[in-house]
Enzyme design. Structure first.
Site, PDB file in Angstrom:
ATOM      1  N   PRO A 111       4.187  78.592  28.145  1.00 29.81           N
ATOM      2  CA  PRO A 111       3.491  79.214  27.020  1.00 29.81           C
ATOM      3  C   PRO A 111       3.829  78.523  25.697  1.00 29.81           C
ATOM      4  CG  PRO A 111       4.488  80.884  28.424  1.00 29.81           C
ATOM      5  CD  PRO A 111       4.988  79.559  28.908  1.00 29.81           C
ATOM      6  N   GLY A 113       4.745  77.818  22.008  1.00 28.79           N
ATOM      7  CA  GLY A 113       5.430  78.472  20.913  1.00 28.79           C
ATOM      8  C   GLY A 113       6.159  79.739  21.293  1.00 28.79           C
ATOM      9  N   ALA A 114       6.450  79.908  22.586  1.00 24.89           N
ATOM     10  CA  ALA A 114       6.990  81.175  23.061  1.00 24.89           C
ATOM     11  C   ALA A 114       8.499  81.157  23.265  1.00 24.89           C
ATOM     12  CB  ALA A 114       6.307  81.569  24.373  1.00 24.89           C
ATOM     13  N   GLY A 115       9.150  80.062  22.891  1.00 20.74           N
ATOM     14  CA  GLY A 115      10.589  79.980  23.051  1.00 20.74           C
ATOM     15  C   GLY A 115      11.043  79.338  24.341  1.00 20.74           C
ATOM     16  N   LEU A 116      10.122  78.760  25.086  1.00 17.08           N
ATOM     17  CA  LEU A 116      10.471  78.116  26.350  1.00 17.08           C
ATOM     18  C   LEU A 116      10.435  76.594  26.259  1.00 17.08           C
ATOM     19  CD1 LEU A 116       8.685  80.395  28.992  1.00 17.08           C
ATOM     20  CD2 LEU A 116      11.007  80.563  28.074  1.00 17.08           C
ATOM     21  N   SER A 118       8.097  74.365  24.887  1.00 16.02           N
ATOM     22  CA  SER A 118       6.854  73.648  25.191  1.00 16.02           C
ATOM     23  C   SER A 118       6.746  72.345  24.411  1.00 16.02           C
ATOM     24  CB  SER A 118       5.640  74.531  24.909  1.00 16.02           C
ATOM     25  OG  SER A 118       5.614  74.943  23.552  1.00 16.02           O
ATOM     26  N   ALA A 120       9.132  70.465  23.134  1.00 18.48           N
ATOM     27  CA  ALA A 120      10.104  69.491  23.629  1.00 18.48           C
ATOM     28  C   ALA A 120       9.627  68.868  24.933  1.00 18.48           C
ATOM     29  CB  ALA A 120      11.462  70.158  23.831  1.00 18.48           C
ATOM     30  N   ALA A 121       9.095  69.697  25.831  1.00 17.92           N
ATOM     31  CA  ALA A 121       8.615  69.178  27.116  1.00 17.92           C
ATOM     32  C   ALA A 121       7.453  68.218  26.914  1.00 17.92           C
ATOM     33  CB  ALA A 121       8.204  70.332  28.030  1.00 17.92           C
ATOM     34  N   ASP A 163      16.800  71.398  22.838  1.00 20.90           N
ATOM     35  CA  ASP A 163      15.618  71.537  23.691  1.00 20.90           C
ATOM     36  C   ASP A 163      15.241  70.220  24.363  1.00 20.90           C
ATOM     37  OD1 ASP A 163      15.703  73.990  22.441  1.00 20.90           O
ATOM     38  OD2 ASP A 163      13.548  74.088  22.087  1.00 20.90           O
TER      39      ASP A 163
END
Length: 327
Positions: A111, A113-116, A118, A120-121, A163
């Site tokens: 998701p 901008g959800a803190g997971l 995204s 950076a990946a 991240d």
């Protein structure tokens, strides 16, 4: 065409405080962003984002700084699709010395901008695919450094190395200042709740910075988060999940005191705890997005799936590998 993928991440402990050289512990998770690049001859970038909005979108624009895309989607989504890609491709050009253009296709189940992690990946996968398309293969440490520079530029100097290092290397990592290193991967039962929203990372980090500069107790709160991380590391080594959960709860309270939680995040945190989770906290910058809960049973995931405001609940497996080279 050259394709790479990179995983998202969750913070077990330490977000926001890591910006001020306090330690943080993160785990890569098996939700990935995949970036495919194909070299083109005209120097332009064409970005096709499959998953950054409900229907996705495509933008094409020139290499000049003032040549911006004109598309009928929200500015934040265009920014997400273009700024990180722009900066990542600049890193590719810096590495290879080639001023080339690319068709870039992004597919992601992280998701936005959800803190997971995204962004950076996407940065890690884009740099890896772009450099490989031009005949250069980067080691994971340099890849992480190049992706960090990408986030640092886009986030106007407010990014940490956490991240991008986690996404590039996979597994569990410990970050403290410029010291980034893999750590023993903990066997933790992670459940994610997602409210469907997104926080503004730059705005949230700036808000914490302002508090820290204005109030001594805000600076003390950031230092307290660092102490939580150190205690959390000991609990992870001892495989004391109850202590890990208690410290995650403490960490969430400190982040709330810094103003980076939200009603939806707090609601999901309490839903998970009330269902028996050992601990639960927001993950990432906050303001909306995701929480991470510690629960070996199905109860927290089930409770979250029925919680008003929770759009998605899922169990997250640890990603043992970071960037994956698909072609």
């Amino acid at each position: 065409m050259t394709r790479s993928s990179a995983p998202g991440k969750v913070y077990l402990f330490g977000e926001h405080a890591v910006v001020y050289d306090e330690p943080a512990v993160l785990c890569a998770i098996e939700r990935r962003a995949q970036v495919e690049v194909e070299q083109r001859s005209d120097g332009k970038l064409r970005v096709h984002a499959e998953d950054l909005s409900l229907d996705g979108f495509t933008v094409e624009y020139g290499a000049a700084a003032d040549d911006r895309p004109d598309v009928d989607v929200s500015e934040s989504l265009v920014t997400a699709a273009t700024q990180y890609v722009d900066s990542a491709i600049e890193q590719v050009r810096d590495v290879t010395g080639d001023e080339v253009g690319f068709d870039v296709t992004i597919e992601s189940d992280i998701p936005l901008g959800a803190g997971l992690g995204s962004s950076a990946a996407v940065a890690v996968a884009a740099i890896d695919a772009g450099t490989r398309a031009l005949g250069t293969i980067l080691e994971s440490d340099e890849l992480a450094e190049r992706a960090y520079r990408t986030e640092y530029e886009v986030q106007e100097g407010q990014a940490s190395r956490a991240d991008t290092f986690c996404s590039a290397t996979g597994g569990a990592v410990r970050v403290e200042g410029d010291d980034c290193r893999p750590t023993e991967s903990p066997d933790v039962p992670i459940v994610i709740g997602f409210d469907g929203g997104a926080g503004d990372t730059g705005e949230l980090v700036s808000g914490v910075r302002s508090l820290r500069e204005e109030y001594d107790f805000a600076a003390d709160t950031i230092e307290a988060i660092g102490d939580v991380v150190r205690n959390g590391e000991e609990a992870l080594v001892d495989d004391d999940l109850e202590e890990v959960g208690d410290l995650m709860n403490f960490n969430h309270g400190l982040l709330s005191a810094l103003g980076v939680s939200s009603r939806s995040l707090d609601t999901m945190v309490w839903a998970a705890r009330d269902a028996g989770a050992l601990g639960a906290k927001l993950t990432g910058a906050g303001g909306g997005g995701c929480i991470v809960a510690l629960d070996p049973t199905p109860e927290a995931e089930t409770a979250l799936s029925f919680t008003p405001g929770c759009q998605e609940a899922f169990r997250a497996e640890l990603a043992e590998t970071g960037v994956e080279r698909l072609e």
